[in-house]
Design a protein around this motif. Structure first.
Motif, PDB file in Angstrom:
ATOM      1  N   VAL A  97       0.850  -1.186   0.000  1.00 55.78           N
ATOM      2  CA  VAL A  97       0.000   0.000   0.000  1.00 55.78           C
ATOM      3  C   VAL A  97       0.889   1.240   0.000  1.00 55.78           C
ATOM      4  N   ARG A  98       0.531   2.187  -0.871  1.00 52.57           N
ATOM      5  CA  ARG A  98       1.252   3.462  -0.911  1.00 52.57           C
ATOM      6  C   ARG A  98       0.227   4.572  -1.035  1.00 52.57           C
ATOM      7  N   LYS A  99       0.344   5.571  -0.160  1.00 54.21           N
ATOM      8  CA  LYS A  99      -0.604   6.682  -0.147  1.00 54.21           C
ATOM      9  C   LYS A  99       0.150   7.988  -0.345  1.00 54.21           C
ATOM     10  N   ASP A 100      -0.288   8.764  -1.334  1.00 54.07           N
ATOM     11  CA  ASP A 100       0.303  10.073  -1.599  1.00 54.07           C
ATOM     12  C   ASP A 100      -0.807  11.076  -1.848  1.00 54.07           C
ATOM     13  N   SER A 101      -0.968  11.989  -0.953  1.00 56.24           N
ATOM     14  CA  SER A 101      -1.918  13.107  -1.031  1.00 56.24           C
ATOM     15  C   SER A 101      -3.309  12.683  -1.534  1.00 56.24           C
TER      16      SER A 101
ATOM     17  N   ALA B  21      -8.895   9.222   1.858  1.00 56.59           N
ATOM     18  CA  ALA B  21      -8.577   8.549   0.599  1.00 56.59           C
ATOM     19  C   ALA B  21      -9.613   8.972  -0.442  1.00 56.59           C
ATOM     20  N   ARG B  22      -9.159   9.705  -1.439  1.00 57.33           N
ATOM     21  CA  ARG B  22     -10.075  10.200  -2.472  1.00 57.33           C
ATOM     22  C   ARG B  22     -10.145   9.246  -3.657  1.00 57.33           C
ATOM     23  N   THR B  23      -9.004   8.727  -4.075  1.00 54.78           N
ATOM     24  CA  THR B  23      -8.988   7.773  -5.182  1.00 54.78           C
ATOM     25  C   THR B  23      -8.193   6.542  -4.758  1.00 54.78           C
ATOM     26  N   VAL B  24      -8.659   5.380  -5.200  1.00 55.56           N
ATOM     27  CA  VAL B  24      -8.004   4.121  -4.880  1.00 55.56           C
ATOM     28  C   VAL B  24      -7.747   3.373  -6.180  1.00 55.56           C
ATOM     29  N   GLN B  25      -6.503   2.948  -6.362  1.00 60.88           N
ATOM     30  CA  GLN B  25      -6.132   2.172  -7.538  1.00 60.88           C
ATOM     31  C   GLN B  25      -5.636   0.816  -7.053  1.00 60.88           C
ATOM     32  N   VAL B  26      -6.206  -0.258  -7.593  1.00 63.59           N
ATOM     33  CA  VAL B  26      -5.806  -1.618  -7.223  1.00 63.59           C
ATOM     34  C   VAL B  26      -5.096  -2.245  -8.406  1.00 63.59           C
ATOM     35  N   VAL B  27      -3.867  -2.722  -8.157  1.00 60.61           N
ATOM     36  CA  VAL B  27      -3.058  -3.365  -9.188  1.00 60.61           C
ATOM     37  C   VAL B  27      -2.817  -4.805  -8.757  1.00 60.61           C
ATOM     38  N   PHE B  28      -3.092  -5.755  -9.643  1.00 63.69           N
ATOM     39  CA  PHE B  28      -2.882  -7.167  -9.331  1.00 63.69           C
ATOM     40  C   PHE B  28      -1.570  -7.631  -9.936  1.00 63.69           C
TER      41      PHE B  28
END
Length: 179
Positions: A133-137, A170-177
């Motif tokens: 998990v990585r969170k940036d702004s 968290a405004r946008t969430v991107q899930v990468v498999f």
């Protein structure tokens, strides 16, 4: 002098009991990796147990090493930023406001790091073997290995919903498999 002898005897007996109990615990529940042989390439390993036939071979992917590399990169970036901010705090040229802002930013980095680690553990508890998990702004990027080897929009929606309800900013969430 008697108290010292009693203490020595007590500690000796206590350590003996500890050693014996560990011996019996290990004897009753042997480690799962006893007698394993590992062959193959660094990214793709074949694992066989002694006594197994060739049909019982199992393939193991070392994707968790990629996650460890990503974690190390993030940790290095944040460590460098913390060093710069610490230098700013310790500088005699900085004003009190600049020092307070730098201290607040260090505090925010620590909070973000612990929140990301906690979220990784929670995603693993959802049934995924590994997560990064990585969170940036306000943007959260989650990289996941799925158990069944595939991925679906249902799995991504489950993770996204979980993150959106867990993190209020968290405004946008991107899930990468990972495959």
């Amino acid at each position: 002098m008697k108290a010292n002898k009693r203490t020595v005897w007590f500690l000796t007996l206590l350590s003996l009991v500890a050693v014996i109990s560990i011996y019996y615990l290990k004897k009753e529940a042997p480690m799962e990796l006893d007698g394993m042989a590992i062959f193959g390439e660094p990214d793709k390993l074949t694992v066989t147990k002694q006594g197994d036939s060739d049909s019982a071979k199992q393939t193991v992917y070392a994707d968790s090493m990629k996650f460890e590399e990503m974690r190390m990169e993030v940790q290095n970036e944040r460590s460098n930023l913390k060093d710069q901010l610490t230098t700013k705090i310790l500088s005699a040229d900085s004003t009190a406001e600049e020092k307070n802002a730098a201290y607040d930013e260090i505090d925010e980095l620590i909070k973000r790091d612990s929140a990301e680690t906690l979220m990784e553990m929670q995603i693993r508890n959802l049934g995924y073997p590994e997560a990064f998990v990585r969170k940036d702004s306000g943007k959260v990027t989650i990289t996941v290995i799925s158990d069944d080897g595939g991925h679906s929009s249902k799995m991504a929606a489950e993770i996204t919903q979980f993150v959106m309800t867990s993190w209020e900013d968290a405004r946008t969430v991107q899930v990468v498999f990972m495959e």
